[in-house]
Scaffold this motif. Structure first.
Motif, PDB file in Angstrom:
ATOM      1  N   GLN A   3       0.805  -1.211   0.000  1.00  0.00           N
ATOM      2  CA  GLN A   3       0.000   0.000   0.000  1.00  0.00           C
ATOM      3  C   GLN A   3       0.844   1.269   0.000  1.00  0.00           C
ATOM      4  OE1 GLN A   3      -2.480  -0.499   3.460  1.00  0.00           O
ATOM      5  NE2 GLN A   3      -3.655  -2.184   2.571  1.00  0.00           N
ATOM      6  N   ASP A   4       2.155   1.131  -0.191  1.00  0.00           N
ATOM      7  CA  ASP A   4       3.051   2.289  -0.123  1.00  0.00           C
ATOM      8  C   ASP A   4       2.817   3.279  -1.255  1.00  0.00           C
ATOM      9  OD1 ASP A   4       4.255   1.378   2.151  1.00  0.00           O
ATOM     10  OD2 ASP A   4       6.056   0.619   1.169  1.00  0.00           O
ATOM     11  N   LEU A   5       2.599   2.760  -2.459  1.00  0.00           N
ATOM     12  CA  LEU A   5       2.571   3.614  -3.643  1.00  0.00           C
ATOM     13  C   LEU A   5       1.144   3.803  -4.148  1.00  0.00           C
ATOM     14  CD1 LEU A   5       5.569   2.008  -5.565  1.00  0.00           C
ATOM     15  CD2 LEU A   5       5.615   3.981  -4.052  1.00  0.00           C
ATOM     16  N   THR A   6       0.720   5.043  -4.201  1.00  0.00           N
ATOM     17  CA  THR A   6      -0.574   5.345  -4.810  1.00  0.00           C
ATOM     18  C   THR A   6      -0.460   5.402  -6.316  1.00  0.00           C
ATOM     19  OG1 THR A   6      -0.162   7.719  -4.547  1.00  0.00           O
ATOM     20  CG2 THR A   6      -1.354   6.608  -2.768  1.00  0.00           C
ATOM     21  N   ILE A   7       0.738   5.680  -6.812  1.00  0.00           N
ATOM     22  CA  ILE A   7       1.016   5.681  -8.249  1.00  0.00           C
ATOM     23  C   ILE A   7       2.483   5.341  -8.446  1.00  0.00           C
ATOM     24  CG2 ILE A   7       1.549   8.159  -8.263  1.00  0.00           C
ATOM     25  CD1 ILE A   7       0.445   8.256 -11.116  1.00  0.00           C
ATOM     26  N   LYS A   8       2.789   4.601  -9.495  1.00  0.00           N
ATOM     27  CA  LYS A   8       4.164   4.287  -9.847  1.00  0.00           C
ATOM     28  C   LYS A   8       4.560   5.137 -11.047  1.00  0.00           C
ATOM     29  CE  LYS A   8       4.533  -0.468  -8.177  1.00  0.00           C
ATOM     30  NZ  LYS A   8       4.867  -1.877  -8.559  1.00  0.00           N
ATOM     31  N   PRO A   9       5.410   6.129 -10.847  1.00  0.00           N
ATOM     32  CA  PRO A   9       5.824   6.980 -11.975  1.00  0.00           C
ATOM     33  C   PRO A   9       6.425   6.158 -13.113  1.00  0.00           C
ATOM     34  CG  PRO A   9       6.487   7.950  -9.891  1.00  0.00           C
ATOM     35  CD  PRO A   9       5.998   6.571  -9.574  1.00  0.00           C
ATOM     36  N   LYS A  10       6.105   6.543 -14.324  1.00  0.00           N
ATOM     37  CA  LYS A  10       6.564   5.824 -15.519  1.00  0.00           C
ATOM     38  C   LYS A  10       7.812   6.437 -16.130  1.00  0.00           C
ATOM     39  CE  LYS A  10       3.399   4.800 -18.475  1.00  0.00           C
ATOM     40  NZ  LYS A  10       2.264   4.967 -19.422  1.00  0.00           N
ATOM     41  N   TYR A  11       8.172   7.649 -15.685  1.00  0.00           N
ATOM     42  CA  TYR A  11       9.287   8.363 -16.292  1.00  0.00           C
ATOM     43  C   TYR A  11      10.180   8.947 -15.197  1.00  0.00           C
ATOM     44  CZ  TYR A  11       5.372   8.318 -19.561  1.00  0.00           C
ATOM     45  OH  TYR A  11       4.275   7.939 -20.289  1.00  0.00           O
ATOM     46  N   TYR A  71      11.402   2.751 -15.598  1.00  0.00           N
ATOM     47  CA  TYR A  71      11.001   3.972 -16.297  1.00  0.00           C
ATOM     48  C   TYR A  71      11.091   3.807 -17.811  1.00  0.00           C
ATOM     49  CZ  TYR A  71      11.769   5.697 -11.577  1.00  0.00           C
ATOM     50  OH  TYR A  71      11.724   5.867 -10.214  1.00  0.00           O
ATOM     51  N   ASP A  72      10.034   4.208 -18.507  1.00  0.00           N
ATOM     52  CA  ASP A  72      10.012   4.111 -19.965  1.00  0.00           C
ATOM     53  C   ASP A  72      10.996   5.087 -20.605  1.00  0.00           C
ATOM     54  OD1 ASP A  72       8.029   2.217 -19.735  1.00  0.00           O
ATOM     55  OD2 ASP A  72       6.390   3.629 -20.087  1.00  0.00           O
ATOM     56  N   TYR A  73      11.117   6.281 -20.017  1.00  0.00           N
ATOM     57  CA  TYR A  73      12.022   7.301 -20.541  1.00  0.00           C
ATOM     58  C   TYR A  73      12.778   7.967 -19.403  1.00  0.00           C
ATOM     59  CZ  TYR A  73       9.469   6.800 -24.935  1.00  0.00           C
ATOM     60  OH  TYR A  73       8.903   6.295 -26.073  1.00  0.00           O
ATOM     61  N   ILE A  74      14.030   8.329 -19.684  1.00  0.00           N
ATOM     62  CA  ILE A  74      14.893   8.974 -18.700  1.00  0.00           C
ATOM     63  C   ILE A  74      15.356  10.306 -19.280  1.00  0.00           C
ATOM     64  CG2 ILE A  74      17.029   8.794 -17.375  1.00  0.00           C
ATOM     65  CD1 ILE A  74      15.613   5.614 -18.775  1.00  0.00           C
ATOM     66  N   PHE A  75      15.004  11.411 -18.606  1.00  0.00           N
ATOM     67  CA  PHE A  75      15.432  12.756 -18.989  1.00  0.00           C
ATOM     68  C   PHE A  75      16.683  13.082 -18.174  1.00  0.00           C
ATOM     69  CE2 PHE A  75      11.132  12.469 -20.189  1.00  0.00           C
ATOM     70  CZ  PHE A  75      10.703  13.567 -20.915  1.00  0.00           C
ATOM     71  N   PHE A 114      16.219   9.554 -23.138  1.00  0.00           N
ATOM     72  CA  PHE A 114      16.543   8.205 -23.584  1.00  0.00           C
ATOM     73  C   PHE A 114      15.397   7.246 -23.271  1.00  0.00           C
ATOM     74  CE2 PHE A 114      20.491  10.303 -22.298  1.00  0.00           C
ATOM     75  CZ  PHE A 114      21.296  10.124 -23.409  1.00  0.00           C
ATOM     76  N   SER A 115      15.125   6.338 -24.194  1.00  0.00           N
ATOM     77  CA  SER A 115      14.252   5.222 -23.857  1.00  0.00           C
ATOM     78  C   SER A 115      15.019   4.287 -22.925  1.00  0.00           C
ATOM     79  CB  SER A 115      13.831   4.462 -25.111  1.00  0.00           C
ATOM     80  OG  SER A 115      14.932   3.743 -25.651  1.00  0.00           O
ATOM     81  N   ARG A 116      14.296   3.423 -22.280  1.00  0.00           N
ATOM     82  CA  ARG A 116      14.922   2.476 -21.361  1.00  0.00           C
ATOM     83  C   ARG A 116      15.990   1.648 -22.073  1.00  0.00           C
ATOM     84  NH1 ARG A 116      10.886  -0.448 -20.818  1.00  0.00           N
ATOM     85  NH2 ARG A 116       9.897   0.487 -18.983  1.00  0.00           N
ATOM     86  N   ASN A 117      15.672   1.125 -23.233  1.00  0.00           N
ATOM     87  CA  ASN A 117      16.624   0.274 -23.956  1.00  0.00           C
ATOM     88  C   ASN A 117      17.835   1.059 -24.452  1.00  0.00           C
ATOM     89  OD1 ASN A 117      15.023  -1.987 -23.584  1.00  0.00           O
ATOM     90  ND2 ASN A 117      13.913  -1.694 -25.501  1.00  0.00           N
TER      91      ASN A 117
END
Length: 406
Positions: A131-139, A213-217, A298-301
């Motif tokens: 129950q820790d995370l209400t949302i998991k950031p994607k980026y 993360y899908d993308y890394i800035f 960058f994309s993850r890959n």
């Protein structure tokens, strides 16, 4: 005198042969019978030590138990599979675990407990972990910052929604003072004095850490974001299949490359024209497959490859932008600049002031000199590494006319 001989005292030859065969068969049968059952652990029997006054039972058990254990596993393998116990991934040594398919160094762990990746998600000290995370950031968005640029970073961070984890790399040691901003309490802060963005990235952005993360800035601190919408930016790079990208730069006198200049008539661009003689191939940098290192995404890959290319000792990152194409294929189609989401490069020389004045020169002069040296060093390392690889494969690098080593 004749010595009487009783015929019953001498065995007939056929009786002697039967005795030998019987003894041999019995020995063989006893051996196979013994190895077909678990070894009896002498050390676990409460036998008086006086029965074996000079024999080390532990030694006997360790030395000879391997034979019967191996035979036991061979005989019982079919029974174990029927009971749902798979041994295909395991190499047993008694009750020890060894799983060759696990990550290197974790072979002794059962696969079900392996966590090969991590993240920057903040956790509570109480309650249920689920129950820790209400949302998991994607980026993930990172800024390498000094406290003097706090107001500019405040504006920039507020552009990024809760879908982004915010990570600040502090090069001036003043991380606690950022608590004046409410968002700072939810950000990740890493503080090491007088280090660069790429030094931080190499040490704290390992691909297995940023894997969720899908993308890394990976951005500088001196970017104006008035005309930038992160969510729309991500939609566009997904639409156009960009693995490495950057927002377009507002044209001004500080621009170095035509490729990164914003165009007002397109969503993105992947190719440009440059000064005569600058591009030997229209699909190579700086005319294509090129973004600068001030605001890359960058994309993850793609990041997994780029991270491995970053050198530990070359901390300014000069030269990386020309080599990013080596991580994407085809690079001229998957690297590009987003024109409709653009930023302003303010060119604040704050990191340069973290240098040291030597020989009557200002701190920034020594920093800039090292930047240029690192560019040459990185190019040499890449060229030498590629040349050595192709030579090891029996290929003459010169046949590529410089299109690979460049």
């Amino acid at each position: 005198m004749r010595i009487p001989i009783r015929s019953g005292n001498i065995r007939k030859p056929n009786d002697m042969m039967r005795l030998i065969v019987t003894a041999f068969v019995g020995t063989v049968f006893g051996f196979f019978l013994g190895v077909s059952f678990p070894t009896l652990s002498l050390t676990k029997m409460n036998l008086p030590s006086t029965l074996f006054p000079s024999v080390d039972l532990t030694y006997i058990e360790d030395k000879y138990s391997g034979i019967s254990t191996k035979a036991l596993l061979d005989v019982w393998s079919s029974f174990k599979s029927n009971r749902g116990i798979s041994t295909r991934l395991y190499k047993f040594d008694g009750t020890k675990i060894w799983v060759p398919s696990n990550p290197q160094g974790a072979e002794r762990l059962p696969p079900g407990i392996i966590e090969s990746e991590s993240d920057f998600y903040l956790r509570r000290l109480w309650g249920q972990p689920s129950q820790d995370l209400t949302i998991k950031p994607k980026y993930l968005v990172t800024f390498t910052v000094g406290y003097d640029q706090r107001n500019n970073i405040d504006v920039a961070v507020k552009k990024f929604s809760e879908n982004f984890t915010v990570l600040l790399f502090h090069y001036d040691g003043r991380s606690s003072e950022w608590e004046e901003f409410e968002w700072s309490k939810r950000a990740i802060h890493v503080s090491v004095r007088k280090q660069t963005k790429w030094w931080f990235a190499k040490r704290f952005l390992h691909p297995d850490i940023v894997a969720p993360y899908d993308y890394i800035f990976i951005w500088d601190e001196d970017l104006g974001v008035e005309h930038f919408d992160p969510e729309e930016y991500i939609r566009l790079i997904g639409k156009h299949g960009l693995e490495i990208s950057q927002p377009g730069l507002e044209p001004n006198s500080r621009l170095t490359w035509e490729m990164t200049k914003r165009r007002g008539d397109s969503e993105i661009h992947k190719i440009t024209g440059e000064k005569p003689g600058w591009c030997s191939d229209p699909h190579l940098p700086p005319c294509a497959a090129f973004v600068e290192i001030m605001a890359p995404v960058f994309s993850r890959n793609a990041w997994r490859c780029v991270w491995h290319m970053i050198q530990n000792d070359l901390v300014h990152g000069w030269g990386l932008d020309f080599a990013l194409r080596k991580c994407i294929e085809p690079a001229h189609e998957k690297i590009g600049v987003v024109d409709s989401q653009w930023v302003v490069h303010q060119s604040v020389p704050s990191l340069g002031n973290q240098g040291q004045a030597e020989g009557g020169r200002a701190p920034w002069e020594g920093v800039r000199e090292r930047c240029k040296k690192e560019w040459t060093m990185f190019q040499d390392r890449m060229a030498n590494a590629e040349r050595a690889y192709f030579q090891s494969m029996g290929v003459d690098p010169s046949q590529f006319n410089g299109s690979i080593i460049k």
